[in-house]
Write an enzyme that holds these catalytic residues in place. Structure first.
Site, PDB file in Angstrom:
ATOM      1  N   HIS A 110     -58.158 -18.469 -64.463  1.00  0.00           N
ATOM      2  CA  HIS A 110     -58.962 -17.291 -64.162  1.00  0.00           C
ATOM      3  C   HIS A 110     -60.315 -17.704 -63.599  1.00  0.00           C
ATOM      4  O   HIS A 110     -60.986 -18.572 -64.146  1.00  0.00           O
ATOM      5  CB  HIS A 110     -59.186 -16.452 -65.424  1.00  0.00           C
ATOM      6  CG  HIS A 110     -57.984 -15.670 -65.838  1.00  0.00           C
ATOM      7  ND1 HIS A 110     -57.804 -15.187 -67.126  1.00  0.00           N
ATOM      8  CD2 HIS A 110     -56.886 -15.274 -65.140  1.00  0.00           C
ATOM      9  CE1 HIS A 110     -56.659 -14.531 -67.188  1.00  0.00           C
ATOM     10  NE2 HIS A 110     -56.089 -14.577 -66.008  1.00  0.00           N
ATOM     11  N   TYR A 131     -57.197  -9.091 -70.203  1.00  0.00           N
ATOM     12  CA  TYR A 131     -55.758  -9.221 -70.346  1.00  0.00           C
ATOM     13  C   TYR A 131     -55.328  -9.756 -71.700  1.00  0.00           C
ATOM     14  O   TYR A 131     -54.193 -10.148 -71.882  1.00  0.00           O
ATOM     15  CB  TYR A 131     -55.205 -10.110 -69.232  1.00  0.00           C
ATOM     16  CG  TYR A 131     -55.038  -9.344 -67.953  1.00  0.00           C
ATOM     17  CD1 TYR A 131     -53.852  -8.688 -67.675  1.00  0.00           C
ATOM     18  CD2 TYR A 131     -56.082  -9.248 -67.045  1.00  0.00           C
ATOM     19  CE1 TYR A 131     -53.704  -7.962 -66.520  1.00  0.00           C
ATOM     20  CE2 TYR A 131     -55.943  -8.522 -65.885  1.00  0.00           C
ATOM     21  CZ  TYR A 131     -54.755  -7.882 -65.620  1.00  0.00           C
ATOM     22  OH  TYR A 131     -54.612  -7.147 -64.470  1.00  0.00           O
ATOM     23  N   ARG A 190     -48.453 -17.821 -63.056  1.00  0.00           N
ATOM     24  CA  ARG A 190     -48.178 -16.638 -62.248  1.00  0.00           C
ATOM     25  C   ARG A 190     -46.828 -16.860 -61.564  1.00  0.00           C
ATOM     26  O   ARG A 190     -46.422 -17.996 -61.335  1.00  0.00           O
ATOM     27  CB  ARG A 190     -49.252 -16.438 -61.184  1.00  0.00           C
ATOM     28  CG  ARG A 190     -50.674 -16.258 -61.730  1.00  0.00           C
ATOM     29  CD  ARG A 190     -51.663 -16.107 -60.582  1.00  0.00           C
ATOM     30  NE  ARG A 190     -53.021 -15.869 -61.048  1.00  0.00           N
ATOM     31  CZ  ARG A 190     -53.945 -16.807 -61.215  1.00  0.00           C
ATOM     32  NH1 ARG A 190     -53.641 -18.074 -60.951  1.00  0.00           N
ATOM     33  NH2 ARG A 190     -55.150 -16.514 -61.632  1.00  0.00           N
ATOM     34  N   ARG A 225     -46.743 -14.401 -69.043  1.00  0.00           N
ATOM     35  CA  ARG A 225     -48.076 -14.995 -68.901  1.00  0.00           C
ATOM     36  C   ARG A 225     -49.056 -14.348 -69.884  1.00  0.00           C
ATOM     37  O   ARG A 225     -49.847 -15.039 -70.537  1.00  0.00           O
ATOM     38  CB  ARG A 225     -48.551 -14.802 -67.459  1.00  0.00           C
ATOM     39  CG  ARG A 225     -49.955 -15.307 -67.137  1.00  0.00           C
ATOM     40  CD  ARG A 225     -50.169 -15.207 -65.632  1.00  0.00           C
ATOM     41  NE  ARG A 225     -51.559 -15.243 -65.235  1.00  0.00           N
ATOM     42  CZ  ARG A 225     -52.259 -16.343 -65.010  1.00  0.00           C
ATOM     43  NH1 ARG A 225     -51.688 -17.528 -65.191  1.00  0.00           N
ATOM     44  NH2 ARG A 225     -53.503 -16.287 -64.625  1.00  0.00           N
ATOM     45  N   LYS A 273     -54.633 -19.137 -57.155  1.00  0.00           N
ATOM     46  CA  LYS A 273     -55.237 -18.287 -56.138  1.00  0.00           C
ATOM     47  C   LYS A 273     -56.316 -19.052 -55.382  1.00  0.00           C
ATOM     48  O   LYS A 273     -57.060 -19.831 -55.957  1.00  0.00           O
ATOM     49  CB  LYS A 273     -55.841 -17.043 -56.793  1.00  0.00           C
ATOM     50  CG  LYS A 273     -54.795 -16.074 -57.346  1.00  0.00           C
ATOM     51  CD  LYS A 273     -55.460 -14.831 -57.908  1.00  0.00           C
ATOM     52  CE  LYS A 273     -54.437 -13.825 -58.402  1.00  0.00           C
ATOM     53  NZ  LYS A 273     -55.080 -12.607 -58.959  1.00  0.00           N
ATOM     54  N   HIS A 278     -45.277 -11.361 -65.457  1.00  0.00           N
ATOM     55  CA  HIS A 278     -46.635 -11.338 -66.005  1.00  0.00           C
ATOM     56  C   HIS A 278     -46.627 -11.085 -67.505  1.00  0.00           C
ATOM     57  O   HIS A 278     -47.567 -11.469 -68.209  1.00  0.00           O
ATOM     58  CB  HIS A 278     -47.481 -10.280 -65.304  1.00  0.00           C
ATOM     59  CG  HIS A 278     -48.921 -10.329 -65.690  1.00  0.00           C
ATOM     60  ND1 HIS A 278     -49.760 -11.342 -65.265  1.00  0.00           N
ATOM     61  CD2 HIS A 278     -49.671  -9.535 -66.491  1.00  0.00           C
ATOM     62  CE1 HIS A 278     -50.967 -11.157 -65.784  1.00  0.00           C
ATOM     63  NE2 HIS A 278     -50.935 -10.066 -66.523  1.00  0.00           N
TER      64      HIS A 278
END
Length: 298
Positions: free
Chosen positions: A271, A280, A153, A248, A177, A245
């Site tokens: 994820h 995605y 990211r 990615r 994250k 992105h």
């Protein structure tokens, strides 16, 4: 399996009575809920052979993945999840379980556009379009190489620290994250470009130990990375809507096309849910079906 099948049938019978008499749902709605519940129960029994009270959130997520792979619309997936939540809420009221495994399972998101996918040749052209005769160019080339080859990211790229580089072992430590850490393999090309840049870059300001610095010796912003990437794409003549992105997403797509499993890609991307990896990544249906089914049988 017979014993757990009976438990699902008994729970389903009580649930039917509840939604028909207490919730006063229409006959058609009751049949729709029960049809979805039977399909869910069949999936759980076939994959894990557990009773309703033993269902875990990950099992529900895998079921939604299974629906997605078979082309079910997001509205249909959301309806199925709503029915599953209703069923487990009933089991809570009936004192059959203490917590609902469906409580924190994310609903499918609607209208979320997928970014364009770049070919490996297009990515090579973008990276090659950077002028590496300057320190800034060395930085930009290294950043784009890491962005793609590690699937980061943009926030993970800009916050990459010197102590996160483990070149001897062949990986980077990435803070994703929720401050969750993961280890990502680093390619020889990315490693070499980072080392060339570090040999030339200006010293960081005190207390700044990030790898990629701006002209003031401080951490780059997300906006700057967007700008650098788009300028490189423009010079390369790539006429697509491109953002960090995009790199990615292309990285994930290329991994799956190359034979990587859904689980491997999920771990590489960091994820939380495998559903995100599914959403995605759009591949040909045959490969995706095989990859998902292999994952579900693990």
């Amino acid at each position: 399996m017979a014993e757990n099948t009976k438990k699902w049938e008994e729970a389903g019978s009580r649930y039917r009575t509840y939604i028909k008499l207490e919730k006063r749902l229409s006959a058609n709605t009751v049949e729709s809920y029960m049809r979805d519940l039977r399909q869910f129960a069949h999936f759980i029994l076939r994959q894990w052979d557990v009773a309703p009270r033993r269902v875990e959130p990950e099992m529900i997520e895998r079921y939604l993945t299974w629906l997605f792979e078979r082309g079910r619309e997001k509205t249909s997936q959301a309806r199925c999840l709503s029915g599953i939540r209703s069923f487990f809420n009933f089991l809570l009221l009936d004192d059959r379980i203490e917590t609902s495994p469906a409580e924190y399972v994310a609903s499918p998101k609607f209208g979320r556009p997928l970014p364009d996918v770049l070919t490996t040749a297009e990515i090579d052209r973008i990276i090659a379009a950077v002028d590496t005769s300057t320190t800034k160019g060395l930085r930009d080339s290294a950043m784009l190489e890491v962005l793609y080859s590690c699937g980061l990211r943009v926030s993970e790229l800009t916050s990459l620290r010197m102590r996160d580089l483990f070149f001897g072992e062949g990986y980077l430590r990435v803070i994703g994250k929720g401050d969750k850490q993961r280890l990502v393999p680093v390619s020889a090309a990315a490693r070499d470009k980072i080392q060339r840049y570090l040999e030339q870059r200006r010293p960081a300001r005190p207390k700044v130990e990030v790898v990629f610095l701006n002209n003031r010796g401080t951490q780059l912003t997300r906006v700057m990375v967007f700008t650098i990437l788009r300028q490189a794409a423009l010079r390369a003549g790539i006429d697509k809507h491109i953002s960090p992105h995009t790199f990615r997403h292309s990285f994930a797509t290329h991994l799956l096309e190359g034979g990587a499993s859904i689980r491997q890609v999920q771990e590489m991307l960091g994820h939380e849910s495998i559903l995100t990896t599914e959403i995605y990544t759009h591949l040909d249906s045959v490969h995706l079906r095989r990859s998902v089914e292999d994952h579900l049988l693990i």
